[in-house]
Design an enzyme around this catalytic site. Structure first.
Site, mmCIF file in Angstrom:
data_model
loop_
_atom_site.group_PDB
_atom_site.id
_atom_site.type_symbol
_atom_site.label_atom_id
_atom_site.label_comp_id
_atom_site.label_asym_id
_atom_site.label_seq_id
_atom_site.Cartn_x
_atom_site.Cartn_y
_atom_site.Cartn_z
ATOM 1 N N HIS A 82 5.291 -9.938 -9.058
ATOM 2 C CA HIS A 82 4.940 -9.536 -7.696
ATOM 3 C C HIS A 82 3.482 -9.120 -7.639
ATOM 4 O O HIS A 82 3.033 -8.296 -8.430
ATOM 5 C CB HIS A 82 5.818 -8.363 -7.252
ATOM 6 C CG HIS A 82 5.744 -8.119 -5.780
ATOM 7 N ND1 HIS A 82 6.649 -8.635 -4.886
ATOM 8 C CD2 HIS A 82 4.846 -7.436 -5.042
ATOM 9 C CE1 HIS A 82 6.321 -8.275 -3.667
ATOM 10 N NE2 HIS A 82 5.229 -7.538 -3.737
ATOM 11 N N ASP A 161 12.855 -2.873 4.329
ATOM 12 C CA ASP A 161 11.478 -3.301 4.067
ATOM 13 C C ASP A 161 11.060 -4.397 5.037
ATOM 14 O O ASP A 161 9.902 -4.436 5.460
ATOM 15 C CB ASP A 161 11.301 -3.791 2.624
ATOM 16 C CG ASP A 161 9.842 -4.166 2.351
ATOM 17 O OD1 ASP A 161 8.988 -3.263 2.438
ATOM 18 O OD2 ASP A 161 9.554 -5.345 2.107
ATOM 19 N N ARG A 168 4.231 -2.142 9.584
ATOM 20 C CA ARG A 168 3.009 -1.682 8.895
ATOM 21 C C ARG A 168 1.868 -2.670 9.095
ATOM 22 O O ARG A 168 0.718 -2.290 9.249
ATOM 23 C CB ARG A 168 3.285 -1.493 7.398
ATOM 24 C CG ARG A 168 4.106 -0.265 7.095
ATOM 25 C CD ARG A 168 4.564 -0.253 5.647
ATOM 26 N NE ARG A 168 3.475 -0.309 4.718
ATOM 27 C CZ ARG A 168 3.510 -0.966 3.544
ATOM 28 N NH1 ARG A 168 4.600 -1.596 3.158
ATOM 29 N NH2 ARG A 168 2.476 -0.965 2.751
ATOM 30 N N LYS A 187 12.265 -4.105 -3.302
ATOM 31 C CA LYS A 187 12.571 -5.542 -3.315
ATOM 32 C C LYS A 187 12.815 -6.033 -4.735
ATOM 33 O O LYS A 187 13.722 -6.828 -4.982
ATOM 34 C CB LYS A 187 11.408 -6.336 -2.698
ATOM 35 C CG LYS A 187 11.357 -6.212 -1.202
ATOM 36 C CD LYS A 187 10.259 -7.059 -0.611
ATOM 37 C CE LYS A 187 8.900 -6.588 -1.024
ATOM 38 N NZ LYS A 187 7.901 -6.527 0.022
#
Ligand code: URA
Length: 437
Positions: A82, A161, A168, A187
């Site tokens: 990630h 999320d 966001r 996640k």
């Protein structure tokens, strides 16, 4: 308990209790707390922070806002990587097929563009037909049969999320360690991988502007992952300039096709760094054998074939992988240097924003993406230029072109001295601590 009291508490720099954190995450996910109240709370968190216990609780509340995937049927060695987000960062899409060729499974759930950064899922959708919303059953099948699959956060995995991320993106609440840490780790922990490599970026094109902040974020994320029983490592990598010279959705796919055909570039070097570290976290490889496996996957052409196989399995048109000239790109316009000198610095976030302004990213949650626009850099940090030389090319369809030209000329800073070369990676963080390079 009510949301106003929670907002007031964070506004007054107080720590939220575990119950309060679960209350606002669950209430927002269920649609019971409106966007405007959560926006206000997010801004209070950006300004006043969260301690380690609050970050852990936030990650845990988000993780359990939906299902948690169990991939134990694959017998271990399910890996995930990630990036905390960058400009021209298409590492995931090249890495997934390379790793699958090295005998590990890549079950990857990626995000859309966030603020000035591009999103893997938006890039994938520039391939016609590509389905990034497979059912859980199809996702498992593709991972098992092809070895890799990249989808969006579909179904009921970390729905908290999905909603927070979108909010966001449009409320100036992205660059905040507690929010990034909980977003990424919820996640990663929900997606069922055993081994996780985090690519934590710092610099003008990253949410963390300094190495020190990137290290802090990396340490917090590695600790949360270890606490959850996963094998987690984090590379601290440079984002003082775009990661690759192609920025934009279809353009980045065209570029990774070249890299998988063996083109050596900064993206190739970063891929190698990430792949070798990730493979070394498994029990199949050490650094030396991982390097050989990485090089063979590319040189043999297997990684490119694997990308085409994954695209086909996800209902995309795999002809685009073998014939990238099929991608429709916008009209090309050169951007010229206005002085002699060296490229001494780049405001990389502004380069990402120029791409967004052309239509390659979103200003509002519901904005559509124009996959055909983007920027191809002709210079990188340290390049010598003369007034009138091309700095980069814009690919556009007429939207905000003059604005983007000016933004790019301002973002590529020309000075009299050649800057020091930038390394790709500066440190690695794992359960044993920080290893500086
Ligand atoms: N990537 C994520 O998944 N979440 C963030 O908050 C930032 C980058």
């Amino acid at each position: 308990m009510n949301i106003l009291e929670i907002i007031e508490k964070k506004k007054n720099k107080l720590a939220l209790s575990t119950e309060e954190i679960h209350f606002f995450v669950n209430g927002f996910t269920a649609g019971e707390i409106p966007d405007y109240q959560i926006s206000s709370l997010l801004m209070a968190i950006v300004l006043n922070g969260m301690d380690d216990r609050e970050i852990y609780d936030l990650t845990d509340a988000m993780l359990h806002s939906g299902d948690v995937m169990d991939l134990s049927e694959l017998g271990g060695n399910v890996v995930d990587k990630h990036s905390t987000g960058g400009v021209g960062d298409s590492t995931t899409l090249a890495l997934a097929p390379i790793l699958a060729c090295c005998g590990v499974y890549v079950a990857k759930m990626s995000g859309r563009g966030l603020d000035f950064t591009g999103g893997t899922i938006d890039k994938l959708e520039s391939i016609p037909g590509m389905d990034i919303a497979l059912s859980e059953e199809e996702f498992r099948k593709v991972v098992k049969e092809v070895g890799c699959c990249v989808i969006g956060q579909t179904g009921n995995l970390v729905p908290a999320d999905k909603k927070l991320y979108a909010l966001r993106d449009v409320t100036g609440t992205v660059d905040c360690i507690p929010l990034i840490c909980s977003s990424v780790m919820s996640k990663k922990l929900a997606s069922g991988s055993d081994i996780i490599l985090l690519d934590v970026k710092f610099g003008t094109g990253a949410f963390m502007k300094t190495k020190e902040d990137a290290l802090l974020l990396a340490e917090k994320m590695v600790n949360i992952g270890n606490r959850a029983g996963k094998s987690v490592g984090a590379l601290i990598t440079d984002m003082e300039q775009p990661l690759s010279d192609h920025i934009g959705n279809a353009l980045e796919i065209v570029n990774i096709i070249d890299v998988l055909k063996g083109k050596k570039s900064r993206l190739y070097n970063e891929l190698k760094e990430v792949a070798v570290k990730l493979l070394s976290l498994t029990d199949k490889y050490d650094e030396q054998s991982a390097t050989v496996a990485f090089e063979q996957a590319i040189e043999s052409g297997r990684a490119l074939d694997k990308l085409a196989e994954m695209v086909k399995a996800q209902h995309g048109d795999e002809r685009y992988i073998y014939h990238p000239e099929l991608f429709k790109l916008g009209e090309m316009l050169p951007v010229y240097a206005q002085a002699d000198g060296f490229v001494t610095a780049m405001n990389t976030a502004e380069i990402g924003r120029a791409c967004t302004a052309l239509g390659g990213g979103r200003m509002k949650k519901e904005d559509p993406i124009d996959y055909s626009v983007g920027i191809k850099m002709d210079v990188m940090l340290g390049s010598e230029v003369k007034k009138g030389d091309v700095l980069c090319y814009i690919y556009h369809n007429g939207k905000n072109v003059e604005h983007a030209v000016k933004q790019l000329q301002d973002a590529i800073i020309i000075g009299s001295e050649r800057p020091q070369p930038h390394k790709i990676a500066y440190a690695f963080v794992d359960k044993d601590g920080v290893h500086l390079y």
